[in-house]
Design a protein around this motif. Sequence first.
Motif, PDB file in Angstrom:
ATOM      1  N   LYS A  93      36.211  67.670  38.362  1.00 43.14           N
ATOM      2  CA  LYS A  93      34.524  67.833  37.580  1.00 43.14           C
ATOM      3  C   LYS A  93      35.048  68.944  36.135  1.00 43.14           C
ATOM      4  O   LYS A  93      34.352  69.719  35.763  1.00 43.14           O
ATOM      5  CB  LYS A  93      33.641  67.705  38.222  1.00 43.14           C
ATOM      6  CG  LYS A  93      33.119  66.219  38.867  1.00 43.14           C
ATOM      7  CD  LYS A  93      31.529  66.855  39.879  1.00 43.14           C
ATOM      8  CE  LYS A  93      31.773  65.183  40.322  1.00 43.14           C
ATOM      9  NZ  LYS A  93      30.298  65.248  41.681  1.00 43.14           N
ATOM     10  N   LEU A  94      35.718  70.562  37.293  1.00 42.03           N
ATOM     11  CA  LEU A  94      35.585  71.173  36.721  1.00 42.03           C
ATOM     12  C   LEU A  94      36.472  71.401  35.392  1.00 42.03           C
ATOM     13  O   LEU A  94      35.935  71.771  34.325  1.00 42.03           O
ATOM     14  CB  LEU A  94      36.309  72.878  37.886  1.00 42.03           C
ATOM     15  CG  LEU A  94      37.000  73.523  37.014  1.00 42.03           C
ATOM     16  CD1 LEU A  94      36.016  74.726  36.888  1.00 42.03           C
ATOM     17  CD2 LEU A  94      37.799  74.964  38.186  1.00 42.03           C
ATOM     18  N   SER A 128      32.667  79.941  29.869  1.00 43.23           N
ATOM     19  CA  SER A 128      32.219  79.290  30.425  1.00 43.23           C
ATOM     20  C   SER A 128      31.730  79.443  31.774  1.00 43.23           C
ATOM     21  O   SER A 128      32.750  79.413  32.737  1.00 43.23           O
ATOM     22  CB  SER A 128      32.324  77.938  29.850  1.00 43.23           C
ATOM     23  OG  SER A 128      32.507  77.040  28.710  1.00 43.23           O
ATOM     24  N   ALA A 129      31.058  78.859  32.317  1.00 44.26           N
ATOM     25  CA  ALA A 129      31.359  78.805  34.057  1.00 44.26           C
ATOM     26  C   ALA A 129      30.583  77.211  34.776  1.00 44.26           C
ATOM     27  O   ALA A 129      29.961  76.750  33.805  1.00 44.26           O
ATOM     28  CB  ALA A 129      29.470  79.063  34.313  1.00 44.26           C
ATOM     29  N   PHE A 130      31.413  77.133  35.709  1.00 45.09           N
ATOM     30  CA  PHE A 130      30.678  76.000  36.158  1.00 45.09           C
ATOM     31  C   PHE A 130      30.643  76.019  37.636  1.00 45.09           C
ATOM     32  O   PHE A 130      30.778  77.036  38.575  1.00 45.09           O
ATOM     33  CB  PHE A 130      32.491  74.778  36.343  1.00 45.09           C
ATOM     34  CG  PHE A 130      32.322  74.219  36.968  1.00 45.09           C
ATOM     35  CD1 PHE A 130      31.766  72.836  36.257  1.00 45.09           C
ATOM     36  CD2 PHE A 130      32.627  73.821  38.243  1.00 45.09           C
ATOM     37  CE1 PHE A 130      31.848  71.367  37.542  1.00 45.09           C
ATOM     38  CE2 PHE A 130      32.577  72.952  39.017  1.00 45.09           C
ATOM     39  CZ  PHE A 130      32.206  71.575  38.606  1.00 45.09           C
ATOM     40  N   ASN A 169      31.622  85.737  40.013  1.00 41.31           N
ATOM     41  CA  ASN A 169      33.109  84.739  39.864  1.00 41.31           C
ATOM     42  C   ASN A 169      33.954  84.294  41.208  1.00 41.31           C
ATOM     43  O   ASN A 169      34.329  85.309  41.831  1.00 41.31           O
ATOM     44  CB  ASN A 169      34.013  85.894  39.476  1.00 41.31           C
ATOM     45  CG  ASN A 169      35.654  85.242  38.829  1.00 41.31           C
ATOM     46  OD1 ASN A 169      35.938  83.745  38.988  1.00 41.31           O
ATOM     47  ND2 ASN A 169      36.348  86.148  38.537  1.00 41.31           N
ATOM     48  N   GLY A 170      34.062  83.241  41.157  1.00 39.55           N
ATOM     49  CA  GLY A 170      34.695  82.376  42.547  1.00 39.55           C
ATOM     50  C   GLY A 170      36.024  82.474  41.944  1.00 39.55           C
ATOM     51  O   GLY A 170      36.574  81.583  43.019  1.00 39.55           O
ATOM     52  N   GLY A 171      36.431  82.650  41.286  1.00 36.82           N
ATOM     53  CA  GLY A 171      37.890  81.968  40.626  1.00 36.82           C
ATOM     54  C   GLY A 171      38.323  80.550  40.185  1.00 36.82           C
ATOM     55  O   GLY A 171      37.270  80.499  39.729  1.00 36.82           O
ATOM     56  N   PHE A 172      39.041  79.807  40.658  1.00 36.71           N
ATOM     57  CA  PHE A 172      38.932  78.678  40.167  1.00 36.71           C
ATOM     58  C   PHE A 172      39.052  78.225  38.320  1.00 36.71           C
ATOM     59  O   PHE A 172      38.044  77.893  38.456  1.00 36.71           O
ATOM     60  CB  PHE A 172      38.200  77.642  41.636  1.00 36.71           C
ATOM     61  CG  PHE A 172      38.259  77.951  42.442  1.00 36.71           C
ATOM     62  CD1 PHE A 172      39.541  77.098  43.105  1.00 36.71           C
ATOM     63  CD2 PHE A 172      37.498  78.557  43.080  1.00 36.71           C
ATOM     64  CE1 PHE A 172      39.791  76.794  44.679  1.00 36.71           C
ATOM     65  CE2 PHE A 172      38.365  78.465  44.912  1.00 36.71           C
ATOM     66  CZ  PHE A 172      39.997  78.481  45.475  1.00 36.71           C
ATOM     67  N   LEU A 173      39.221  78.936  38.088  1.00 41.80           N
ATOM     68  CA  LEU A 173      40.051  79.157  36.750  1.00 41.80           C
ATOM     69  C   LEU A 173      40.465  78.254  35.970  1.00 41.80           C
ATOM     70  O   LEU A 173      41.401  77.711  36.379  1.00 41.80           O
ATOM     71  CB  LEU A 173      39.829  80.451  35.785  1.00 41.80           C
ATOM     72  CG  LEU A 173      38.859  81.993  37.047  1.00 41.80           C
ATOM     73  CD1 LEU A 173      39.999  82.118  37.336  1.00 41.80           C
ATOM     74  CD2 LEU A 173      38.699  82.815  35.178  1.00 41.80           C
ATOM     75  N   VAL A 174      39.769  78.289  34.817  1.00 39.73           N
ATOM     76  CA  VAL A 174      41.294  77.321  33.371  1.00 39.73           C
ATOM     77  C   VAL A 174      40.783  78.166  32.400  1.00 39.73           C
ATOM     78  O   VAL A 174      39.984  78.664  31.985  1.00 39.73           O
ATOM     79  CB  VAL A 174      39.555  75.830  33.163  1.00 39.73           C
ATOM     80  CG1 VAL A 174      40.757  74.551  32.230  1.00 39.73           C
ATOM     81  CG2 VAL A 174      39.537  74.859  34.430  1.00 39.73           C
ATOM     82  N   PHE A 175      41.823  77.928  31.874  1.00 34.48           N
ATOM     83  CA  PHE A 175      42.107  79.043  30.677  1.00 34.48           C
ATOM     84  C   PHE A 175      42.765  78.090  29.823  1.00 34.48           C
ATOM     85  O   PHE A 175      43.977  77.074  30.103  1.00 34.48           O
ATOM     86  CB  PHE A 175      43.514  80.127  30.646  1.00 34.48           C
ATOM     87  CG  PHE A 175      43.034  80.913  31.883  1.00 34.48           C
ATOM     88  CD1 PHE A 175      42.684  81.788  30.826  1.00 34.48           C
ATOM     89  CD2 PHE A 175      42.317  81.104  33.124  1.00 34.48           C
ATOM     90  CE1 PHE A 175      42.628  83.126  31.402  1.00 34.48           C
ATOM     91  CE2 PHE A 175      42.092  81.696  33.953  1.00 34.48           C
ATOM     92  CZ  PHE A 175      41.985  83.333  33.075  1.00 34.48           C
ATOM     93  N   ASN A 176      43.060  77.842  28.445  1.00 36.38           N
ATOM     94  CA  ASN A 176      43.597  78.237  27.709  1.00 36.38           C
ATOM     95  C   ASN A 176      44.528  78.805  27.264  1.00 36.38           C
ATOM     96  O   ASN A 176      44.987  79.978  27.296  1.00 36.38           O
ATOM     97  CB  ASN A 176      42.805  77.528  26.190  1.00 36.38           C
ATOM     98  CG  ASN A 176      41.356  76.362  26.683  1.00 36.38           C
ATOM     99  OD1 ASN A 176      42.025  75.194  26.731  1.00 36.38           O
ATOM    100  ND2 ASN A 176      40.888  76.382  24.974  1.00 36.38           N
ATOM    101  N   LYS A 177      45.822  77.941  27.406  1.00 31.01           N
ATOM    102  CA  LYS A 177      46.964  79.141  26.935  1.00 31.01           C
ATOM    103  C   LYS A 177      46.835  79.844  25.808  1.00 31.01           C
ATOM    104  O   LYS A 177      47.578  80.990  26.512  1.00 31.01           O
ATOM    105  CB  LYS A 177      48.253  78.243  26.795  1.00 31.01           C
ATOM    106  CG  LYS A 177      48.945  79.067  27.221  1.00 31.01           C
ATOM    107  CD  LYS A 177      50.642  78.457  27.260  1.00 31.01           C
ATOM    108  CE  LYS A 177      51.504  78.692  27.092  1.00 31.01           C
ATOM    109  NZ  LYS A 177      53.402  78.147  27.031  1.00 31.01           N
TER     110      LYS A 177
END
Length: 277
Positions: free
Chosen positions: A153-154, A238-240, A201-209
Amino acid sequence: MVQSQTAQPPLALQDMEVMILAGGLGTRLREETDIRPKPMVEINGRPILWHIMKLYSRFGIKNFVVCLGYKGDVIRDYFLNYVHHQSDIAVDLGSHSVEVLARGNEENWRVVLADTGRDSNTGARLKIASKYLKNDVCMATYGDGVCDVDIAKLYDAHNDAGRDVTVTAVHPEARFGEIEIDGNAITEFVEKPQTGSGWINGGFLVFNKKVFAEMPDKPALSLEQEVLTGLASQGRLSAFQHNGFWQCVDTYREMLLLNEMCARGHIPWLGQYAPDA
């Protein structure tokens, strides 16, 4: 809002790579980190780093880039000898041979162990290790926290938002209890509630390279205070929002807390929930 443009369909989740920050000094957990890096502090007999990787692997992810720094050789040795750590073995001291008698549980993981410098800051570590990424999007997290976030879902939320970085926002448990007072009477007593206001910020991030290529070559570069702050000001962050379980391990008490949870069979980051927890 500045949106990133992607001509190709989203990367399949099982092809995702995860960068894990594992090079900090861990000064607030000195009881353990004098002898090992904080990601190697054990929870239920396994390094917290293993627990984090196991969390991702529940969603089919098997490619990891571990950003090493302080006492990085401890992490190198762990993975170089992973099979031996999990198996029954016979060691012939005369011939210096090792025979695996019974293999333990093994993981189908590919782990890149990247030296990112002993004193590098979080942003610099990601930039240095990003040269090992094969895809245009990746995930990243810290090596000292676990969470029952739904990684699928993230990732969907990141793709739907169209921004360059997505951060998992969490409500941490308050360090102290709260009381409500009316006059001199306590009307409500709540021991260690989850904070009701403010996300962190809880970590568990998604990055565009492409974000890593934009980062300056600076050893002191902070992911939190410089990179993410700058992206937020540009409308690219963005925030999840995650309302479930999240716990970092900054102190000895927090390490004990996770071990006590595991002893009860309550391990939400691995999908195990004790009925009485």
